[in-house]
Design a protein around this motif. Sequence first.
Motif, PDB file in Angstrom:
ATOM      1  N   GLN A  24      56.952 -38.530 -45.062  1.00 50.95           N
ATOM      2  CA  GLN A  24      57.553 -39.657 -44.371  1.00 50.95           C
ATOM      3  C   GLN A  24      56.527 -40.780 -44.231  1.00 50.95           C
ATOM      4  O   GLN A  24      55.330 -40.585 -44.443  1.00 50.95           O
ATOM      5  N   GLY A  25      57.023 -41.965 -43.896  1.00 48.50           N
ATOM      6  CA  GLY A  25      56.125 -43.104 -43.746  1.00 48.50           C
ATOM      7  C   GLY A  25      56.903 -44.402 -43.688  1.00 48.50           C
ATOM      8  O   GLY A  25      58.108 -44.416 -43.388  1.00 48.50           O
ATOM      9  N   LYS A  26      56.219 -45.487 -44.011  1.00 45.36           N
ATOM     10  CA  LYS A  26      56.820 -46.809 -43.954  1.00 45.36           C
ATOM     11  C   LYS A  26      56.492 -47.577 -45.226  1.00 45.36           C
ATOM     12  O   LYS A  26      55.352 -47.567 -45.692  1.00 45.36           O
ATOM     13  N   ILE A  27      57.496 -48.261 -45.771  1.00 46.41           N
ATOM     14  CA  ILE A  27      57.322 -49.075 -46.975  1.00 46.41           C
ATOM     15  C   ILE A  27      57.240 -50.536 -46.546  1.00 46.41           C
ATOM     16  O   ILE A  27      58.134 -51.042 -45.847  1.00 46.41           O
ATOM     17  N   THR A  28      56.177 -51.201 -46.955  1.00 45.28           N
ATOM     18  CA  THR A  28      55.978 -52.608 -46.599  1.00 45.28           C
ATOM     19  C   THR A  28      55.656 -53.429 -47.839  1.00 45.28           C
ATOM     20  O   THR A  28      55.300 -52.897 -48.893  1.00 45.28           O
ATOM     21  N   ALA A  29      55.770 -54.755 -47.684  1.00 45.20           N
ATOM     22  CA  ALA A  29      55.380 -55.717 -48.721  1.00 45.20           C
ATOM     23  C   ALA A  29      54.937 -56.983 -48.010  1.00 45.20           C
ATOM     24  O   ALA A  29      55.635 -57.463 -47.107  1.00 45.20           O
ATOM     25  N   ASN A  30      53.786 -57.466 -48.375  1.00 46.57           N
ATOM     26  CA  ASN A  30      53.209 -58.643 -47.709  1.00 46.57           C
ATOM     27  C   ASN A  30      53.065 -58.419 -46.209  1.00 46.57           C
ATOM     28  O   ASN A  30      53.224 -59.339 -45.403  1.00 46.57           O
ATOM     29  N   GLY A  31      52.798 -57.153 -45.832  1.00 50.85           N
ATOM     30  CA  GLY A  31      52.575 -56.823 -44.431  1.00 50.85           C
ATOM     31  C   GLY A  31      53.833 -56.659 -43.609  1.00 50.85           C
ATOM     32  O   GLY A  31      53.752 -56.416 -42.397  1.00 50.85           O
ATOM     33  N   LYS A  32      55.018 -56.770 -44.228  1.00 56.75           N
ATOM     34  CA  LYS A  32      56.274 -56.667 -43.494  1.00 56.75           C
ATOM     35  C   LYS A  32      57.112 -55.512 -44.040  1.00 56.75           C
ATOM     36  O   LYS A  32      56.996 -55.138 -45.209  1.00 56.75           O
ATOM     37  N   PRO A  51      65.878 -48.374 -44.746  1.00 60.43           N
ATOM     38  CA  PRO A  51      66.652 -49.296 -43.902  1.00 60.43           C
ATOM     39  C   PRO A  51      65.831 -50.555 -43.604  1.00 60.43           C
ATOM     40  O   PRO A  51      64.742 -50.749 -44.148  1.00 60.43           O
ATOM     41  N   VAL A  52      66.340 -51.387 -42.707  1.00 58.87           N
ATOM     42  CA  VAL A  52      65.656 -52.636 -42.352  1.00 58.87           C
ATOM     43  C   VAL A  52      64.255 -52.359 -41.808  1.00 58.87           C
ATOM     44  O   VAL A  52      63.323 -53.143 -42.022  1.00 58.87           O
ATOM     45  N   SER A  53      64.067 -51.247 -41.129  1.00 56.68           N
ATOM     46  CA  SER A  53      62.764 -50.908 -40.552  1.00 56.68           C
ATOM     47  C   SER A  53      61.724 -50.566 -41.608  1.00 56.68           C
ATOM     48  O   SER A  53      60.519 -50.579 -41.332  1.00 56.68           O
ATOM     49  N   GLY A  54      62.171 -50.218 -42.846  1.00 55.27           N
ATOM     50  CA  GLY A  54      61.251 -49.817 -43.901  1.00 55.27           C
ATOM     51  C   GLY A  54      60.809 -48.372 -43.819  1.00 55.27           C
ATOM     52  O   GLY A  54      60.061 -47.895 -44.688  1.00 55.27           O
ATOM     53  N   ASN A  55      61.247 -47.624 -42.808  1.00 53.29           N
ATOM     54  CA  ASN A  55      60.846 -46.230 -42.638  1.00 53.29           C
ATOM     55  C   ASN A  55      61.627 -45.317 -43.583  1.00 53.29           C
ATOM     56  O   ASN A  55      62.790 -45.572 -43.904  1.00 53.29           O
ATOM     57  N   VAL A  91      52.313 -37.759 -43.968  1.00 50.60           N
ATOM     58  CA  VAL A  91      52.586 -39.145 -43.597  1.00 50.60           C
ATOM     59  C   VAL A  91      51.938 -40.052 -44.643  1.00 50.60           C
ATOM     60  O   VAL A  91      50.713 -40.021 -44.826  1.00 50.60           O
ATOM     61  N   LEU A  92      52.755 -40.843 -45.331  1.00 57.29           N
ATOM     62  CA  LEU A  92      52.249 -41.692 -46.417  1.00 57.29           C
ATOM     63  C   LEU A  92      52.923 -43.062 -46.336  1.00 57.29           C
ATOM     64  O   LEU A  92      54.120 -43.195 -46.599  1.00 57.29           O
ATOM     65  N   ASP A  93      52.154 -44.058 -45.938  1.00 60.60           N
ATOM     66  CA  ASP A  93      52.641 -45.438 -45.926  1.00 60.60           C
ATOM     67  C   ASP A  93      52.307 -46.105 -47.253  1.00 60.60           C
ATOM     68  O   ASP A  93      51.219 -45.883 -47.813  1.00 60.60           O
ATOM     69  N   VAL A  94      53.221 -46.916 -47.755  1.00 59.35           N
ATOM     70  CA  VAL A  94      53.051 -47.545 -49.075  1.00 59.35           C
ATOM     71  C   VAL A  94      53.238 -49.054 -48.951  1.00 59.35           C
ATOM     72  O   VAL A  94      54.223 -49.518 -48.353  1.00 59.35           O
ATOM     73  N   GLU A  95      52.308 -49.805 -49.506  1.00 61.20           N
ATOM     74  CA  GLU A  95      52.398 -51.266 -49.580  1.00 61.20           C
ATOM     75  C   GLU A  95      52.702 -51.647 -51.033  1.00 61.20           C
ATOM     76  O   GLU A  95      51.885 -51.411 -51.934  1.00 61.20           O
ATOM     77  N   LEU A  96      53.880 -52.201 -51.285  1.00 62.10           N
ATOM     78  CA  LEU A  96      54.260 -52.600 -52.638  1.00 62.10           C
ATOM     79  C   LEU A  96      53.755 -54.004 -52.945  1.00 62.10           C
ATOM     80  O   LEU A  96      53.734 -54.880 -52.070  1.00 62.10           O
ATOM     81  N   LYS A  97      53.372 -54.213 -54.194  1.00 61.83           N
ATOM     82  CA  LYS A  97      52.916 -55.523 -54.655  1.00 61.83           C
ATOM     83  C   LYS A  97      54.014 -56.174 -55.493  1.00 61.83           C
ATOM     84  O   LYS A  97      54.731 -55.483 -56.228  1.00 61.83           O
ATOM     85  N   GLU A  98      54.121 -57.492 -55.374  1.00 60.34           N
ATOM     86  CA  GLU A  98      55.153 -58.210 -56.124  1.00 60.34           C
ATOM     87  C   GLU A  98      54.880 -58.109 -57.617  1.00 60.34           C
ATOM     88  O   GLU A  98      53.743 -58.186 -58.065  1.00 60.34           O
ATOM     89  N   ARG A  99      55.954 -57.963 -58.355  1.00 65.16           N
ATOM     90  CA  ARG A  99      55.863 -57.795 -59.801  1.00 65.16           C
ATOM     91  C   ARG A  99      55.581 -59.138 -60.472  1.00 65.16           C
ATOM     92  O   ARG A  99      56.122 -60.169 -60.086  1.00 65.16           O
ATOM     93  N   GLU A 100      54.735 -59.123 -61.512  1.00 64.28           N
ATOM     94  CA  GLU A 100      54.544 -60.324 -62.319  1.00 64.28           C
ATOM     95  C   GLU A 100      55.864 -60.680 -62.975  1.00 64.28           C
ATOM     96  O   GLU A 100      56.621 -59.830 -63.414  1.00 64.28           O
ATOM     97  N   GLY A 101      56.124 -61.945 -63.085  1.00 66.75           N
ATOM     98  CA  GLY A 101      57.395 -62.383 -63.635  1.00 66.75           C
ATOM     99  C   GLY A 101      58.331 -62.836 -62.538  1.00 66.75           C
ATOM    100  O   GLY A 101      59.342 -63.456 -62.796  1.00 66.75           O
ATOM    101  N   ASP A 102      57.977 -62.530 -61.277  1.00 68.22           N
ATOM    102  CA  ASP A 102      58.763 -63.048 -60.171  1.00 68.22           C
ATOM    103  C   ASP A 102      58.211 -64.425 -59.816  1.00 68.22           C
ATOM    104  O   ASP A 102      57.593 -65.093 -60.632  1.00 68.22           O
TER     105      ASP A 102
END
Length: 751
Positions: A24-32, A51-55, A91-102
């Motif tokens: 379990q954990g939380k998925i974020t991008a740009n700190g949100k 969900p909206v919480s990213g959990n 417990v594993l939180d993941v920060e995704l990075k925006e893809r090139e091409g966006d």
Amino acid sequence: MKYLIILLSILSPFFSIAQTGAVQGKITANGKALPAATVMFLKTSFRMATPVSGNYALKEVPPGNYTLSVSGVGYITYKQQVNIAADSTIVLDVELKEREGDLNEVVVTGTMKEVSRLESPVPVEVYRPSHFQKNPTPSLFDAIGMINGVRPQLNCNICNTGDIHINGMEGPYTLILIDGMPIVSSLSTVYGLSGIPNSLVERIEVVKGPASSLYGSEAMGGVINVITKNPKNAPLVSIDAFGTSWQEYNVDAALKLGGKKVQGLLGMNYFNYQHPEDHNQDGFTDVTLQNRISIFNKWNFVRKENRVASIAARFVNEDRWGGQMSWNKAYRGSDSIYGESIYTRRWEFIGQYQLPVKEKIMTQFSYNWHNQNSWYGNVPYMATQQVGFAQLYWDKMIGKEHNLLLGGTYRYTWYDDNTPGTLSADGLVNVPAKTPLPGIFIQDEWKFTERQTLLAGYRYDYDKHHGSIHSPRLAYKFSPNAKNTFRASFGTGFRVVNLFTEDHAALTGARQVVITEELKPERSYNGNLNYVLKVPSESFLLGLDITGFYSYFTNKITGDFDQNPNQIIYSNLNGHAISRGLSLNSELSFYFPLKVLAGFTYSDVYQLDDHGQGRIRTTQLHAPKWSGNYLLSYTFPKDFSVDFTGVFTGPMRLPVQPNDYRPERSPWFTIANVQLTKKFGNGLEIYGGIKNIFAFIPKYSLIRAFDPFDKTANDPVSNPNGYTFDTEYNYAPLQGRRIFAGIRYNLLSHL
């Protein structure tokens, strides 16, 4: 003992449930927190959308080693090996990075320097080869029809030549660049777009609206910049080959060369179609026969401090013909059997070099030579064009807010043909057109707040015939947040006349060219408003890109097709012309592998001309008020995908003759395609599908196809309406449904 074994077997499922783990954990991008991200263990049924919480939480997972995959629309997929132990929770939180091409993808066309799409004050549309591979085509001319608001228009039913319209504006208003240099223009606009190897294209950038303040003449309707691949990042070997049930064959291939200091890319495109078809039974080929080869070679040189140095060359040789089914080369130029035969040969050289100084000073240069040997029936068109281009500019940051661009250009065009366009004033001596066009430009990009940018530009050109030409530009961008971006731009454009670009009908032999006056350069005044919106949700990401445009033209060059059916009468408009409209691009991406793209463009292009009886409004030929595109793409497990693509076009005004039985307006129509693709893990892909699945072809095309040389056109008995043979009534390809299949392979390199 027997009963104990039975009891244990009954209770074993409960023991196994108890001996499970979780992650379990939380998925974020740009700190949100990031909603609608897909979290899953690969090759299992354990998956969920955040969900909206990213959990997230994947529970009751049997012990073992798994690959956790986290993906989101517009973000780089995250993968990690996870060892699930019994009765444990990781417990594993993941920060995704925006893809090139966006929106963070680097673009250069709008401002002539590298900047992310999000930060660019000028709206730039970017298209990768993967977009065009969803409906593979043998040339750039055909491929860009998948871009909303950009329409390849066939201008001849027999030789299948054409140009590119942006927002309803005709081909001469579109500037085609290769790596930022004006290689494809003027004479080569009609034929030079074919043969650009798709295997060498990194991306295509499109700027809609005048850009003359940076690029000078011809950039009145928009700019299409073909960015070629950096050899350093290219595959070692790539090949893409396909064929169709019409016996069309296309091969794109590229090979990476060199080493650490010098890196090269050698590419080749070959297209062959030699099987005449006449499905509409008018006695003429439905599609032009072609035999074309194009070779491209690019070299990059590794220098200190990552300074730029590159050089590239391209050679194109093409033999195409269309006409009566019984035509062969023995009839070339004769008046017995009609054929249009075009031999094209072309050389291009481009290069750029960053000076070895502390400041960022760039030099760019290009040269192209284009030779055309053509017969349209028994009318010859022989032409040669040479264009040299050089540019020097200084890219300078002043403080933290101002980015200054200061430069000078020199463009020299030499053009000669056998038409009235290169005759002396008395019509007795051939005088090749020599057009030097020096210019200087300045641009300041002022980021006066974190969310607001103002761009101001000015260009001065001097033409020996038309004198001083001024082209200012102003652009403003406001981004209150990452989801909303507003842009506004205003500017002027100009175009120096080259008769060949005005209309290919002038050279088909069906009409005589008449020039009533010395043609003046066209001017335009333009305004664009652009709004980009990103709407994330728990299950999808919606992107909207809306643009309103308005252009006012003076001295517009017009070809009068109506006054005399045997002539095209060229003159400057005694009035003004308007191009206005609205375009919408939408992209809907779901957390499961479905993507939907749809776009439409409404354009109203017309002119008001004073013929002595008040100004008369005339709608531009081949300019539909409504047009658009659509794409549905779905990827199944094991890298199997299906793509449904298409374009739709509304009614457009067509060149008709007096008392013509053919309607002046074309009907609504769509050309749709479907493709199936299977990807393998070693860089191999196979694909196939159906083009034009609804088999749409125009009901009418040629008039008096039985008398292409008009030998009996003046006979009042057999031709009471006075019709003449004409090839310009065109609004869609005459090629119907066909099956295609191909193979694509990329061998990656680690140089």
